[in-house]
Motif scaffolding. Structure first.
Motif, short mmCIF file in Angstrom:
data_model
loop_
_atom_site.label_atom_id
_atom_site.label_comp_id
_atom_site.label_asym_id
_atom_site.label_seq_id
_atom_site.Cartn_x
_atom_site.Cartn_y
_atom_site.Cartn_z
N GLN A 26 1.75 -8.62 -4.37
CA GLN A 26 0.38 -8.20 -4.66
C GLN A 26 -0.54 -9.41 -4.87
O GLN A 26 -0.09 -10.46 -5.30
CB GLN A 26 0.36 -7.31 -5.91
CG GLN A 26 0.85 -5.91 -5.62
CD GLN A 26 0.89 -5.05 -6.87
OE1 GLN A 26 1.10 -5.52 -7.96
NE2 GLN A 26 0.74 -3.74 -6.69
N ILE A 46 3.53 6.16 -5.46
CA ILE A 46 3.42 6.28 -6.92
C ILE A 46 2.27 7.21 -7.28
O ILE A 46 2.41 8.10 -8.12
CB ILE A 46 3.24 4.89 -7.55
CG1 ILE A 46 4.52 4.06 -7.39
CG2 ILE A 46 2.88 5.02 -9.03
CD1 ILE A 46 4.37 2.61 -7.80
N GLN A 47 1.12 7.01 -6.65
CA GLN A 47 -0.06 7.83 -6.94
C GLN A 47 0.19 9.30 -6.64
O GLN A 47 -0.28 10.19 -7.37
CB GLN A 47 -1.25 7.32 -6.14
CG GLN A 47 -1.78 5.98 -6.62
CD GLN A 47 -2.78 5.38 -5.65
OE1 GLN A 47 -3.10 5.96 -4.60
NE2 GLN A 47 -3.31 4.19 -5.99
N GLU A 48 0.95 9.58 -5.58
CA GLU A 48 1.23 10.95 -5.18
C GLU A 48 2.38 11.56 -5.98
O GLU A 48 2.65 12.76 -5.85
CB GLU A 48 1.55 11.02 -3.69
CG GLU A 48 0.38 10.66 -2.79
CD GLU A 48 0.72 10.75 -1.31
OE1 GLU A 48 1.81 11.27 -0.98
OE2 GLU A 48 -0.11 10.31 -0.49
N GLY A 49 3.05 10.74 -6.78
CA GLY A 49 4.20 11.25 -7.53
C GLY A 49 5.33 11.67 -6.62
O GLY A 49 6.06 12.63 -6.92
N ASP A 89 3.83 1.61 -1.35
CA ASP A 89 4.34 1.76 -2.71
C ASP A 89 3.28 2.38 -3.62
O ASP A 89 3.57 3.33 -4.38
CB ASP A 89 4.76 0.39 -3.25
CG ASP A 89 5.39 0.48 -4.62
OD1 ASP A 89 6.48 1.09 -4.74
OD2 ASP A 89 4.80 -0.06 -5.58
N GLN A 90 2.07 1.89 -3.52
CA GLN A 90 0.98 2.42 -4.34
C GLN A 90 0.73 3.89 -4.06
O GLN A 90 0.55 4.70 -4.99
CB GLN A 90 -0.30 1.60 -4.11
CG GLN A 90 -0.20 0.17 -4.59
CD GLN A 90 -1.35 -0.70 -4.12
OE1 GLN A 90 -2.07 -0.34 -3.17
NE2 GLN A 90 -1.54 -1.84 -4.75
N ARG A 91 0.73 4.26 -2.80
CA ARG A 91 0.48 5.66 -2.42
C ARG A 91 1.57 6.59 -2.93
O ARG A 91 1.29 7.67 -3.45
CB ARG A 91 0.36 5.78 -0.90
CG ARG A 91 -0.89 5.16 -0.33
CD ARG A 91 -0.92 5.25 1.17
NE ARG A 91 -1.01 6.62 1.65
CZ ARG A 91 -0.98 6.96 2.93
NH1 ARG A 91 -0.83 6.02 3.86
NH2 ARG A 91 -1.07 8.22 3.30
N ARG A 127 0.83 -1.21 0.00
CA ARG A 127 0.00 0.00 0.00
C ARG A 127 0.86 1.26 0.00
O ARG A 127 0.54 2.24 -0.69
CB ARG A 127 -0.91 -0.01 1.23
CG ARG A 127 -1.92 1.14 1.26
CD ARG A 127 -2.98 0.92 2.32
NE ARG A 127 -2.40 0.78 3.65
CZ ARG A 127 -2.36 -0.36 4.33
NH1 ARG A 127 -2.86 -1.48 3.81
NH2 ARG A 127 -1.84 -0.41 5.54
N ASP A 159 9.17 -1.08 -5.14
CA ASP A 159 8.37 -1.47 -6.31
C ASP A 159 8.47 -2.98 -6.54
O ASP A 159 7.46 -3.66 -6.77
CB ASP A 159 8.87 -0.74 -7.57
CG ASP A 159 8.53 0.74 -7.58
OD1 ASP A 159 7.64 1.16 -6.82
OD2 ASP A 159 9.16 1.48 -8.36
#
Length: 257
Positions: free
Chosen positions: A257, A225-228, A221-223, A219, A250
């Motif tokens: 996952q 990436i989403q936030e740049g 990692d996903q955040r 989670r 990553d």
């Protein structure tokens, strides 16, 4: 009676040897900490098996990320001396979690505001025990440390001109935190880095919930990436810095996952 005592002694010895093997195996193959490593103005100080980050706030003040395993604070004080500073220069301590190998020297820095995620406050202050298989055997007693500011997931802490982004990564402890500071992601004990370049989740023997830890890292990692988020490096509390951006996290996320 002597025979009984002998058997008991052997059993205790076997338990101690088993514990030593389990603890030792948790550290085999890990990357070594590089003492004095500097990145983006932040200096990594080695304190035995753990690292501490010294973040300069201005010419006379610094913040620490974690406070080490040595209650005498020898490594931290030496770094402050190198900067011609004393203990009063530490004005903030951000804790990645409440285990004792990250909190030992806090009481040396009376002017520091101690901060940690709210679920670990009781652990840090010594009113609740750790939950990992080994650490839950340790006695619970007050530490004399007071957390001045309880943090929450998504907070941004401003220290002088430095902005610290706070992420909850529960699993190793329920209040484990990651901090993004000057492009460096401090991940505490939520993950470990190995010599072969593989990042793994926290060691089971010290961890509350490994499955939760893995999910938290995915989670995170996903955040990011989403936030740049501009992550230049990841700092692992027991292995130091890997200056390869988000690549280790990553790769871990893809595997889990």
């Amino acid at each position: 009676m002597k025979r009984i005592l002998g058997v008991v002694g052997i059993l205790i010895l076997l338990l101690l040897l088993t514990a030593a093997v389990l603890i030792g195996s948790a550290f085999i193959g890990r990357q070594a900490i590089t003492d004095g490593f500097e990145i983006n103005g932040i200096r990594i100080v080695k304190d035995g098996i753990v690292s501490i980050a010294v973040v300069p706030l201005n010419a006379n003040e610094v913040a620490l990320i974690d406070a080490g395993n040595d209650a005498s604070g020898k490594a931290i004080l030496a770094e402050l001396s190198r900067r011609h500073l004393g203990p009063e220069a530490v004005t903030a301590i951000l804790l990645t979690h409440g285990h004792q190998d990250h909190t030992a020297a806090i009481r040396l820095f009376g002017k520091a505001q101690v901060m940690a995620l709210e679920p670990d406050v009781a652990l840090i202050e010594g009113t609740a025990g750790a939950g990992g298989p080994l650490l839950r055997l340790m006695p619970v007693r007050p530490t004399g440390v007071k957390v001045a500011r309880a943090l929450h997931d998504g907070d941004t802490v401003t220290l002088g001109q430095i902005a610290v982004r706070v992420f909850a990564v529960p699993g190793h402890t329920q209040g484990s935190a990651a901090y993004l500071v000057n492009g460096v992601l401090f991940i505490g004990d939520a993950a470990d880095m190995y010599k072969d370049g593989t990042m793994k989740g926290s060691a089971w023997i010290f961890t509350d919930n490994q499955a939760q830890d893995r999910a938290s890292l995915v989670r995170l990692d996903q955040r990011l990436i989403q936030e740049g988020a501009d992550v230049k490096a990841i700092e692992f509390a027991h292995e130091g810095v890997v200056a390869n951006g988000l690549a280790p996290l990553d790769a871990f996320a893809r595997r889990n996952q």
